[in-house]
Scaffold this motif. Structure first.
Motif, PDB file in Angstrom:
ATOM      1  N   GLY A  73      28.371  32.299  56.646  1.00 47.74           N
ATOM      2  CA  GLY A  73      28.569  31.045  57.355  1.00 47.74           C
ATOM      3  C   GLY A  73      27.295  30.493  57.961  1.00 47.74           C
ATOM      4  O   GLY A  73      27.136  29.275  58.107  1.00 47.74           O
ATOM      5  N   ALA A  74      26.362  31.383  58.299  1.00 46.44           N
ATOM      6  CA  ALA A  74      25.095  30.950  58.900  1.00 46.44           C
ATOM      7  C   ALA A  74      24.272  30.101  57.951  1.00 46.44           C
ATOM      8  O   ALA A  74      23.442  29.289  58.382  1.00 46.44           O
ATOM      9  N   VAL A  75      24.495  30.264  56.641  1.00 49.23           N
ATOM     10  CA  VAL A  75      23.743  29.470  55.668  1.00 49.23           C
ATOM     11  C   VAL A  75      24.590  28.402  54.994  1.00 49.23           C
ATOM     12  O   VAL A  75      24.100  27.310  54.709  1.00 49.23           O
ATOM     13  N   THR A  76      25.869  28.676  54.762  1.00 52.11           N
ATOM     14  CA  THR A  76      26.682  27.688  54.035  1.00 52.11           C
ATOM     15  C   THR A  76      26.993  26.466  54.883  1.00 52.11           C
ATOM     16  O   THR A  76      27.074  25.346  54.359  1.00 52.11           O
ATOM     17  N   GLY A  77      27.167  26.663  56.195  1.00 55.33           N
ATOM     18  CA  GLY A  77      27.437  25.519  57.060  1.00 55.33           C
ATOM     19  C   GLY A  77      26.299  24.508  57.049  1.00 55.33           C
ATOM     20  O   GLY A  77      26.498  23.322  56.729  1.00 55.33           O
TER      21      GLY A  77
END
Length: 218
Positions: free
Chosen positions: A144-148
């Motif tokens: 989530g830290a990168v996809t968001g």
């Protein structure tokens, strides 16, 4: 996958379509774009690598910790407060945690972990309720830290979504590495968990919070 762990359940937890409000947050990217630090796909890649190594690692470690000791999440919540200098980021994290718990309670039986926990704490508790382990909680947090922010980049900069997803595919081994590193610390005392800082994200969040017009909440 490890014995007894459902990879399909992990996909449900990490799915960007989970109705937990994640689409409303850019992970600091909107402020970085406005400041001129992120302008193209290459810049987005550098932003995501930096975010993964700092706040991504911290979030993954705290999610893993919350998954490993659901009944002792209150000290983890205080530990995240201490690692988040920006009041705007603390507010955003708790808003996302609250929304995630609301979605989680519709799917699984959730323990009481406080009214407005930080997002990584809520994520770890939700992973435990879903029958997942600390590693899976860390994977979901690191992912989530990168996809968001990657999704936000497409909207903010009008980037080719295929190119952005190719970037995410190249980052997958780094996500795995950060998640494994975080999960290995799941049972550490709170004061010994990772505390990697990202001052530009903190400063950007404080500036962003005062904008009259913005596309994302954070």
């Amino acid at each position: 996958g490890r014995a007894g762990v459902s990879l399909a359940t992990l996909l449900v937890l990490a799915d960007g379509r989970l109705p937990a409000g994640g689409h409303a947050h850019s992970g600091g990217l909107e402020a970085a774009v406005a400041a001129g630090r992120v302008r193209d796909v290459e810049d987005v890649g550098e932003f995501l690598r930096g975010r993964l190594a700092t706040s991504g690692l911290v979030c993954a470690a705290f999610a893993a910790g919350a998954c490993a000791r659901t009944e002792k999440c209150f000290d983890l919540d205080a530990g995240l407060d201490a690692r988040t200098p920006s009041a705007a980021l603390r507010k955003a994290s708790r808003a996302q945690g609250r929304a995630l718990l609301r979605a989680g309670r519709a799917m699984w039986s959730m323990p009481a972990i406080g009214r407005d926990p930080h997002h990584p704490v809520a994520l770890g508790a939700l992973a435990a309720a879903a029958g997942l382990g600390p590693l899976e909680a860390a994977v979901a947090a690191a992912h989530g830290a990168v996809t968001g922010p990657a999704g936000a980049a497409v909207r903010l900069l009008g980037l080719d979504p295929y190119a952005v997803h190719a970037l995410l595919a190249r980052l997958a081994p780094d996500v795995d590495r950060i998640a494994a590193r975080a999960a290995a610390r799941a049972n550490d005392p709170v004061d010994e968990l990772p505390a990697a800082g990202a001052p530009l994200l903190d400063i950007g969040a404080e500036l962003h919070a005062n904008w009259e017009v913005r596309l994302f909440a954070s």
